[in-house]
Structure formats: C-alpha cells, structure tokens
Design a protein around this motif. Sequence first.
Motif, PDB file in Angstrom:
ATOM      1  N   ASP A 221      20.129  14.294  20.678  1.00  0.00           N
ATOM      2  CA  ASP A 221      21.224  15.059  20.096  1.00  0.00           C
ATOM      3  C   ASP A 221      21.596  14.533  18.714  1.00  0.00           C
ATOM      4  OD1 ASP A 221      21.922  16.813  22.398  1.00  0.00           O
ATOM      5  OD2 ASP A 221      22.375  14.910  23.372  1.00  0.00           O
ATOM      6  N   ARG A 222      21.457  13.208  18.532  1.00  0.00           N
ATOM      7  CA  ARG A 222      21.778  12.567  17.253  1.00  0.00           C
ATOM      8  C   ARG A 222      20.721  11.517  16.967  1.00  0.00           C
ATOM      9  NH1 ARG A 222      27.746  11.329  19.079  1.00  0.00           N
ATOM     10  NH2 ARG A 222      27.002   9.168  18.969  1.00  0.00           N
ATOM     11  N   LEU A 223      20.640  11.106  15.697  1.00  0.00           N
ATOM     12  CA  LEU A 223      19.737  10.037  15.292  1.00  0.00           C
ATOM     13  C   LEU A 223      20.538   8.810  14.885  1.00  0.00           C
ATOM     14  CD1 LEU A 223      17.147  11.989  13.103  1.00  0.00           C
ATOM     15  CD2 LEU A 223      16.764  11.041  15.393  1.00  0.00           C
ATOM     16  N   GLY A 224      20.280   7.691  15.576  1.00  0.00           N
ATOM     17  CA  GLY A 224      20.900   6.437  15.184  1.00  0.00           C
ATOM     18  C   GLY A 224      20.247   5.924  13.913  1.00  0.00           C
ATOM     19  N   VAL A 227      17.698   6.890   8.546  1.00  0.00           N
ATOM     20  CA  VAL A 227      17.646   6.741   7.093  1.00  0.00           C
ATOM     21  C   VAL A 227      16.267   7.074   6.518  1.00  0.00           C
ATOM     22  CG1 VAL A 227      17.098   4.265   7.183  1.00  0.00           C
ATOM     23  CG2 VAL A 227      18.306   5.184   5.209  1.00  0.00           C
ATOM     24  N   ARG A 228      15.210   6.882   7.316  1.00  0.00           N
ATOM     25  CA  ARG A 228      13.863   7.104   6.808  1.00  0.00           C
ATOM     26  C   ARG A 228      13.485   8.579   6.763  1.00  0.00           C
ATOM     27  NH1 ARG A 228      13.907   3.612   4.092  1.00  0.00           N
ATOM     28  NH2 ARG A 228      12.712   5.150   2.939  1.00  0.00           N
ATOM     29  N   ILE A 229      14.394   9.468   7.094  1.00  0.00           N
ATOM     30  CA  ILE A 229      14.130  10.894   6.889  1.00  0.00           C
ATOM     31  C   ILE A 229      13.910  11.165   5.406  1.00  0.00           C
ATOM     32  CG2 ILE A 229      16.527  11.652   6.591  1.00  0.00           C
ATOM     33  CD1 ILE A 229      13.783  13.466   8.607  1.00  0.00           C
ATOM     34  N   ILE A 230      14.374  10.241   4.570  1.00  0.00           N
ATOM     35  CA  ILE A 230      14.195  10.372   3.131  1.00  0.00           C
ATOM     36  C   ILE A 230      12.710  10.389   2.759  1.00  0.00           C
ATOM     37  CG2 ILE A 230      14.197   7.900   2.572  1.00  0.00           C
ATOM     38  CD1 ILE A 230      16.139  10.608   0.661  1.00  0.00           C
ATOM     39  N   ASP A 231      11.862   9.822   3.632  1.00  0.00           N
ATOM     40  CA  ASP A 231      10.422   9.794   3.354  1.00  0.00           C
ATOM     41  C   ASP A 231       9.799  11.183   3.416  1.00  0.00           C
ATOM     42  OD1 ASP A 231      10.697   7.066   3.167  1.00  0.00           O
ATOM     43  OD2 ASP A 231       9.912   6.645   5.166  1.00  0.00           O
ATOM     44  N   ASP A 232      10.508  12.146   3.966  1.00  0.00           N
ATOM     45  CA  ASP A 232      10.001  13.516   4.049  1.00  0.00           C
ATOM     46  C   ASP A 232      10.646  14.410   2.990  1.00  0.00           C
ATOM     47  OD1 ASP A 232       8.196  15.260   5.361  1.00  0.00           O
ATOM     48  OD2 ASP A 232       9.852  16.229   6.433  1.00  0.00           O
ATOM     49  N   ILE A 265      21.290  18.227  12.964  1.00  0.00           N
ATOM     50  CA  ILE A 265      21.184  17.018  13.782  1.00  0.00           C
ATOM     51  C   ILE A 265      21.923  15.885  13.069  1.00  0.00           C
ATOM     52  CG2 ILE A 265      19.609  15.289  14.733  1.00  0.00           C
ATOM     53  CD1 ILE A 265      17.526  17.551  14.993  1.00  0.00           C
ATOM     54  N   PRO A 266      22.935  15.315  13.691  1.00  0.00           N
ATOM     55  CA  PRO A 266      23.738  14.294  13.010  1.00  0.00           C
ATOM     56  C   PRO A 266      22.951  13.009  12.739  1.00  0.00           C
ATOM     57  CG  PRO A 266      24.932  15.253  14.854  1.00  0.00           C
ATOM     58  CD  PRO A 266      23.502  15.682  14.994  1.00  0.00           C
ATOM     59  N   LEU A 267      23.159  12.448  11.562  1.00  0.00           N
ATOM     60  CA  LEU A 267      22.598  11.166  11.177  1.00  0.00           C
ATOM     61  C   LEU A 267      23.700  10.118  11.240  1.00  0.00           C
ATOM     62  CD1 LEU A 267      20.567  12.321   8.028  1.00  0.00           C
ATOM     63  CD2 LEU A 267      19.750  12.128  10.395  1.00  0.00           C
ATOM     64  N   GLU A 268      23.530   9.125  12.113  1.00  0.00           N
ATOM     65  CA  GLU A 268      24.526   8.050  12.249  1.00  0.00           C
ATOM     66  C   GLU A 268      24.183   6.952  11.239  1.00  0.00           C
ATOM     67  OE1 GLU A 268      24.460   8.758  17.106  1.00  0.00           O
ATOM     68  OE2 GLU A 268      23.813   6.851  16.221  1.00  0.00           O
ATOM     69  N   MET A 269      24.626   7.113  10.011  1.00  0.00           N
ATOM     70  CA  MET A 269      24.203   6.219   8.941  1.00  0.00           C
ATOM     71  C   MET A 269      25.140   5.018   8.809  1.00  0.00           C
ATOM     72  SD  MET A 269      22.466   8.780   6.238  1.00  0.00           S
ATOM     73  CE  MET A 269      20.999   7.770   6.334  1.00  0.00           C
ATOM     74  N   PHE A 296      22.927  17.394   4.612  1.00  0.00           N
ATOM     75  CA  PHE A 296      22.550  16.999   5.965  1.00  0.00           C
ATOM     76  C   PHE A 296      23.836  16.686   6.730  1.00  0.00           C
ATOM     77  CE2 PHE A 296      18.494  16.595   3.986  1.00  0.00           C
ATOM     78  CZ  PHE A 296      17.531  16.558   4.993  1.00  0.00           C
ATOM     79  N   ARG A 297      23.775  16.668   8.064  1.00  0.00           N
ATOM     80  CA  ARG A 297      24.959  16.321   8.863  1.00  0.00           C
ATOM     81  C   ARG A 297      25.090  14.790   8.873  1.00  0.00           C
ATOM     82  NH1 ARG A 297      27.735  18.330  13.491  1.00  0.00           N
ATOM     83  NH2 ARG A 297      27.494  20.425  12.635  1.00  0.00           N
ATOM     84  N   VAL A 298      25.611  14.259   7.793  1.00  0.00           N
ATOM     85  CA  VAL A 298      25.729  12.816   7.608  1.00  0.00           C
ATOM     86  C   VAL A 298      27.051  12.307   8.176  1.00  0.00           C
ATOM     87  CG1 VAL A 298      25.838  10.959   5.917  1.00  0.00           C
ATOM     88  CG2 VAL A 298      24.282  12.874   5.552  1.00  0.00           C
ATOM     89  N   THR A 299      26.983  11.195   8.899  1.00  0.00           N
ATOM     90  CA  THR A 299      28.201  10.499   9.337  1.00  0.00           C
ATOM     91  C   THR A 299      28.111   9.053   8.864  1.00  0.00           C
ATOM     92  OG1 THR A 299      27.361   9.716  11.490  1.00  0.00           O
ATOM     93  CG2 THR A 299      28.239  11.970  11.393  1.00  0.00           C
ATOM     94  N   VAL A 300      29.255   8.403   8.701  1.00  0.00           N
ATOM     95  CA  VAL A 300      29.321   7.033   8.178  1.00  0.00           C
ATOM     96  C   VAL A 300      29.779   6.108   9.309  1.00  0.00           C
ATOM     97  CG1 VAL A 300      30.374   5.494   6.476  1.00  0.00           C
ATOM     98  CG2 VAL A 300      29.816   7.870   5.871  1.00  0.00           C
ATOM     99  N   ASN A 301      29.072   4.988   9.450  1.00  0.00           N
ATOM    100  CA  ASN A 301      29.327   4.095  10.576  1.00  0.00           C
ATOM    101  C   ASN A 301      29.194   2.629  10.177  1.00  0.00           C
ATOM    102  OD1 ASN A 301      29.282   6.222  12.959  1.00  0.00           O
ATOM    103  ND2 ASN A 301      27.586   6.720  11.584  1.00  0.00           N
TER     104      ASN A 301
END
Length: 365
Positions: A221-224, A227-232, A265-269, A296-301
């Motif tokens: 449901d989410r990606l912990g 960050v490497r999605i940037i490679d695409d 898809i949320p990114l737990e950044m 992107f669905r960015v969240t800050v953590n």
Amino acid sequence: MISRDQLLAAPKVLLHDHLDGGLRPETIAELASDIGHTLPRSDAEELGAWFTESADSGSLERYLETFDHTVAVMQNAAAITRVASECVQDLAADGVVYAEIRYAPEQHLNGGLTLEQVVDAVREGFEQGEALAGDKIVVRQLLTAMRHQARSMEIAELAIAYRDAGVAGFDIAGAEAGFPPTRHLDAFEYLQRENAHFTIHAGEAFGLPSIWQAIQWCGADRLGHGVRIIDDITGADNAALELAAIDLDKVELGRLAAYVRDSRIPLEMCPSSNLQTGAADSIAHHPIGLLAALKFRVTVNTDNRLMSGTSLTREFALLAEAFDYGLADIRWFTINAMKSAFLPFEERLAIINNTIKPWYANALS
C-alpha cells in the motif's frame, strides 16, 4: 521563512518511525543499568551523541548495528511500556497529531516475553502516552517482520489478530540487498486475503527492483522510503542538481515511476536518515524536492529520531530551508500523510477536517 515556532505548533502526521530508534538517551542509560547491559557511553548526553555519530556512516548495515543497544534494553514488558509511552509524549510535544510507530515484536523475546505480550506492552504504553499528552495525539502500531528471518507469516497473523486492538498494519524491514520482499510473498498474500494494510521498506539502499517487487509482486500500500524511484526518472541528473536548475518540462518518468505517481502510492520519505545511509548526499540534493515538485504522493518522516538526532519539526525545517517551502507546502505534505494513514477513512477525514485544515487556515490567513 517559516519560523521554528510555527513548525513546532503545526499539526503534523508521522507514518515512518521506529520505536526502537526513538528512545531517550537517559532512558537507555537507566534501563541498561537495571539489566547490567554495557553501553558505549555512560553519560546520557554523550550516549545520544554516540548514537548519532555511529549512525552517520553512509552505510545502512552499520546504521542498523546501533539498534543492538536499544533493543537490548527493551526485553521486558515494563521497559517496553515505558519506551512506548515516552515515544508518544515526545511526538505530542513535537506537534504530531497522528503517528504510526513500527517495531519488530520478534526482536523483544530474549527476556521470555511472547509475541502477544510484546504487542500488549506497546499498546499499554501508547495508551498511557496518549492520556499523558491530553489525548492530543492518536498513535497506532505497525508490526514489522525482519527480511532476513523466516517469521513474516507469524507476524502477519499477529497483525491481523490485533488489528482491532491498536495495530494498523504490517511492514518488513532490514537490509534490502540479498533479501527481496518476494521471500515473504506468502505473508503478503495472506494480508491481502484478510483485507489488511501493509507497507514495505523498499528503494532505500537498493534500487528499482526492490520497489517493483514491493508493488507489483507483493502489493504494498505504501513504500518505506522509496527514494530510489528517482532512478526511473530522466532529465534531472538523478536530482543531483539544485531543484531550481531543473526544467520540469524535460523530466521524463519511466514506467515504474509513472505507475507509482499515477497510482498515488505514498512514499514514506526520511530525509535525514537517507543522508546517513548514503541514499542522498545533502538535503538540497535529496530526491524529495523533485518528487514533490512532480506531485508524487510524498510524505515526510523521521525514521529513527535517536540515530538521526531529529524530530518531525526538524525534518520540515531542513526541507523548508533547502527548498524554500512555506506553510502551504507543509500543509500539503501533512495532508498527504494523513490521507495515506492506515486508519479508517472517517477517522482520517476527521483529523484532516477538524485539526489539520483549521490550523493551517488560521495560520495562512
């Protein structure tokens, strides 16, 4: 510029924070003394500095070694409950109104506790912390299985057993290289059959294959981190430029990156943590700036508040300085996170409409 007082007062939402990575140094020292565990430093202030310095190595593997000491002092119910209660109090003091805190129950059995007793001890601590914070914060558990172990199905079943008792979802964590999420496919398929929520640590220290497996094979449901999605993404020199120098019209998303963005898809950044593990070399060059600009669905953590010497207020302050964010941007990140929480829809909506939006409406007026 946003003042620190504004950021501290702003209602914030935290989706990626490890219970065993957020202990107070003085609590570690006291609990270690009680059980005779030897620490690298005896003074609480020096101990806190040791954790941050040791974690600031550029290696995820060495970063994870610092947990030997925090986990060691969390092997009985009283200690776990204390740590959980203090976690909630510390987050509430930082302006967090909703948090999902993750930990691996299997790592807290050396003192004779059962998995169920560990979860009960954390729940008791969270309830104590919420009460001591004046019920200004809602906290839920995420039960984590370790990628290099073979207990993921057992932990998934535990998450289902406790999903009406404070457990919001499931996670896997640990070193990514050599331990792909597909090794735990049976657990993820079980969770899907049970209509359960789960996130997967992916795309932190390993690249696109980890993210692809987490989403397309395991159904995260989410990606912990993620960050490497940037490679695409091409046309931005992998975000190793100042964001202002990037022409967003020339940026192109690959199939996987487009899918992640299109599917929301949320990114737990976790910016500071990523610097320590080598996923980025500075906040200004962190992919979060470009990913947020691309919507992107960015969240800050925070990831691990002790090891990174951080708080959610500090993370937002660093981002505001690096990318010239204002309160409207912080509001966007916060609503992203609340929308992505593993909490029933009506409860998420209530926090957004009754707490988050009114505060920002007043602050921005």
